[in-house]
Scaffold this active site. Structure first.
Site, mmCIF file in Angstrom:
data_model
loop_
_atom_site.group_PDB
_atom_site.id
_atom_site.type_symbol
_atom_site.label_atom_id
_atom_site.label_comp_id
_atom_site.label_asym_id
_atom_site.label_seq_id
_atom_site.Cartn_x
_atom_site.Cartn_y
_atom_site.Cartn_z
ATOM 1 N N LEU A 33 19.305 -8.697 2.579
ATOM 2 C CA LEU A 33 20.049 -8.105 1.461
ATOM 3 C C LEU A 33 21.421 -8.731 1.259
ATOM 4 C CD1 LEU A 33 19.255 -4.304 2.061
ATOM 5 C CD2 LEU A 33 17.964 -5.973 0.699
ATOM 6 N N GLY A 36 23.777 -8.531 -4.587
ATOM 7 C CA GLY A 36 22.889 -8.378 -5.743
ATOM 8 C C GLY A 36 21.916 -7.229 -5.522
ATOM 9 N N HIS A 37 21.280 -7.232 -4.343
ATOM 10 C CA HIS A 37 20.372 -6.134 -4.000
ATOM 11 C C HIS A 37 21.135 -4.810 -3.958
ATOM 12 C CE1 HIS A 37 18.339 -9.567 -1.688
ATOM 13 N NE2 HIS A 37 17.425 -9.209 -2.577
ATOM 14 N N LYS A 150 18.873 -11.633 -12.597
ATOM 15 C CA LYS A 150 18.883 -12.952 -11.940
ATOM 16 C C LYS A 150 17.493 -13.588 -12.079
ATOM 17 C CE LYS A 150 19.384 -16.039 -8.516
ATOM 18 N NZ LYS A 150 18.259 -15.846 -7.628
ATOM 19 N N GLN A 154 10.931 -12.808 -14.379
ATOM 20 C CA GLN A 154 10.223 -11.796 -13.588
ATOM 21 C C GLN A 154 10.395 -10.410 -14.200
ATOM 22 O OE1 GLN A 154 10.244 -11.490 -9.105
ATOM 23 N NE2 GLN A 154 11.824 -9.974 -9.525
ATOM 24 N N VAL A 177 24.690 -10.482 -10.033
ATOM 25 C CA VAL A 177 25.890 -10.422 -9.190
ATOM 26 C C VAL A 177 26.141 -11.824 -8.637
ATOM 27 C CG1 VAL A 177 26.913 -9.410 -7.112
ATOM 28 C CG2 VAL A 177 25.472 -8.010 -8.611
ATOM 29 N N MET A 185 24.188 -14.781 -6.493
ATOM 30 C CA MET A 185 23.782 -14.446 -5.131
ATOM 31 C C MET A 185 22.273 -14.559 -4.993
ATOM 32 S SD MET A 185 26.191 -11.601 -3.654
ATOM 33 C CE MET A 185 27.961 -11.802 -3.725
ATOM 34 N N SER A 187 19.158 -14.732 -1.586
ATOM 35 C CA SER A 187 18.881 -14.831 -0.148
ATOM 36 C C SER A 187 18.744 -16.294 0.256
ATOM 37 C CB SER A 187 17.591 -14.086 0.203
ATOM 38 O OG SER A 187 17.657 -12.754 -0.265
ATOM 39 N N ARG A 188 18.325 -17.140 -0.685
ATOM 40 C CA ARG A 188 18.088 -18.554 -0.373
ATOM 41 C C ARG A 188 19.385 -19.355 -0.273
ATOM 42 N NH1 ARG A 188 13.109 -17.733 -3.715
ATOM 43 N NH2 ARG A 188 11.356 -18.169 -2.331
HETATM 44 P P1 AMP Z 1 14.354 -10.604 -3.959
HETATM 45 O O1 AMP Z 1 14.654 -9.969 -2.640
HETATM 46 O O2 AMP Z 1 14.938 -11.968 -4.123
HETATM 47 O O3 AMP Z 1 12.899 -10.509 -4.332
HETATM 48 O O4 AMP Z 1 15.113 -9.720 -5.047
HETATM 49 C C1 AMP Z 1 14.907 -8.342 -5.143
HETATM 50 C C2 AMP Z 1 15.565 -7.835 -6.407
HETATM 51 O O5 AMP Z 1 16.957 -8.120 -6.364
HETATM 52 C C3 AMP Z 1 15.006 -8.499 -7.672
HETATM 53 O O6 AMP Z 1 14.895 -7.523 -8.698
HETATM 54 C C4 AMP Z 1 16.077 -9.521 -7.994
HETATM 55 O O7 AMP Z 1 16.146 -9.857 -9.358
HETATM 56 C C5 AMP Z 1 17.320 -8.786 -7.562
HETATM 57 N N1 AMP Z 1 18.404 -9.743 -7.325
HETATM 58 C C6 AMP Z 1 18.370 -10.845 -6.528
HETATM 59 N N2 AMP Z 1 19.535 -11.522 -6.613
HETATM 60 C C7 AMP Z 1 20.310 -10.844 -7.485
HETATM 61 C C8 AMP Z 1 21.624 -11.035 -8.007
HETATM 62 N N3 AMP Z 1 22.377 -12.078 -7.644
HETATM 63 N N4 AMP Z 1 22.102 -10.151 -8.889
HETATM 64 C C9 AMP Z 1 21.346 -9.085 -9.272
HETATM 65 N N5 AMP Z 1 20.101 -8.835 -8.830
HETATM 66 C C10 AMP Z 1 19.597 -9.704 -7.944
#
Ligand code: AMP
Length: 282
Positions: A33, A36-37, A150, A154, A177, A185, A187-188
């Site tokens: 996390l 953004g999350h 972001k 999707q 975010v 932001m 995770s990668r």
């Molecule tokens: P993920 O863990 O990458 O699958 O992301 C889970 C959720 O967090 C998805 O709905 C993403 O779009 C959202 N998310 C990831 N990065 C951001 C970010 N920088 N700003 C806002 N939401 C994000």
């Protein structure tokens, strides 16, 4: 806060919560996390009596040769952050229970929404996303689910699936975010070395300069995209998967920018693939 890995137990818990007249807000993630999350969790906290976070690195949305095995994971840290955000339940299943031996069912949105942009580069990606989100909705039974812009495409695909299948879930899209220097932001981002981290700023820089061009009256997509290619290609470790200007609803490419146009890009920075987007006249 409680963590549940068993599907049946999670579903029963959520059915009971609904039967008691309470609402469920849900944030699906792959963990590791970041802010953004957390922004989704904070909004979710306001929108439901029970706030559920799922953490599941979903194998079906990764293609051959992608980073499924190396995807960053830190459950203890995630747990701590989730608790601070007021999460009530973490759903933390393993891949074998989500996709048991003999698993054969997939949910897929057809057409340009899933075959363009990310879908063109990662042909099986959205089928994996919609399958797991549909399954998670059936397990968590949320009234509202929150997703980040972001992952702009999707979000559009999930809205389409939810509408087409009449799923009784309100889909909420949340703003991107960013780090203080502008990098979206992700995770990668931990994969980036110092030099790549520096060069990755070209993504947000390109989006901002493109938006500035549009605001200054340069509305022909071709002109903006040609500049965007130049800006991105100026950085040594960047290789462009795509840069496009599309209608924000249909995600079809547009020739002229208007108030409903979004610029989307996917760029490899060294071996790390990053995506970002921006509403040009927003
Ligand atoms: P993920 O863990 O990458 O699958 O992301 C889970 C959720 O967090 C998805 O709905 C993403 O779009 C959202 N998310 C990831 N990065 C951001 C970010 N920088 N700003 C806002 N939401 C994000």
């Amino acid at each position: 806060m409680e963590t549940i890995s068993n599907i049946k137990e999670m579903q029963t818990r959520c059915l009971n919560v609904r039967a008691a007249g309470q609402t469920i807000a849900f944030v699906p993630t792959m963990g590791f996390l970041h802010e953004g999350h957390l922004s989704l969790l904070h909004e979710g906290r306001k929108r439901g009596d029970l706030l559920v976070l799922s953490i599941f690195v979903n194998p079906t949305q990764f293609g051959q040769g992608e980073d499924l095995d190396s995807y960053p994971r830190d459950f203890e840290r995630d747990e701590r952050l989730a608790r601070e955000c007021g999460v009530d339940l973490i759903f933390y299943p393993d891949a074998e229970s989500i996709y048991p031996h003999g698993y054969e069912s997939y949910v897929s949105v057809e057409g340009p929404l899933t075959t363009s942009l990310e879908g063109a580069c990662r042909p099986t990606h959205f089928r994996g996303v919609t399958t797991v989100v549909a399954k998670l909705f059936n397990i968590v039974l949320p009234h509202v689910a929150l997703f980040g812009r972001k992952d702009f495409q999707q979000l559009a695909v999930i809205r389409r699936m939810t509408a087409d299948l009449n799923l009784p879930v309100e889909i909420v899209g949340m703003p991107i975010v960013r780090e203080t220097d502008g990098l979206a932001m992700s995770s990668r981002n931990v994969y980036l070395n110092n030099g790549e981290r520096e060069e990755s700023l070209a993504l947000v820089g390109t989006l901002r300069r493109a938006a500035e061009m549009a605001r200054d009256g340069v509305l022909a997509s071709e002109k903006i995209l040609s500049s965007a290619h130049q800006w991105l290609n100026a950085e040594d470790s960047l290789s462009i998967d795509y840069v496009k200007i599309c209608n924000a609803q249909t995600l079809e490419e547009v020739d002229m920018v208007d108030h409903d146009s979004v610029m989307l890009l996917a760029v490899k920075v060294g071996k790390t693939r990053l995506i970002d987007n921006c509403i040009l006249l927003g």
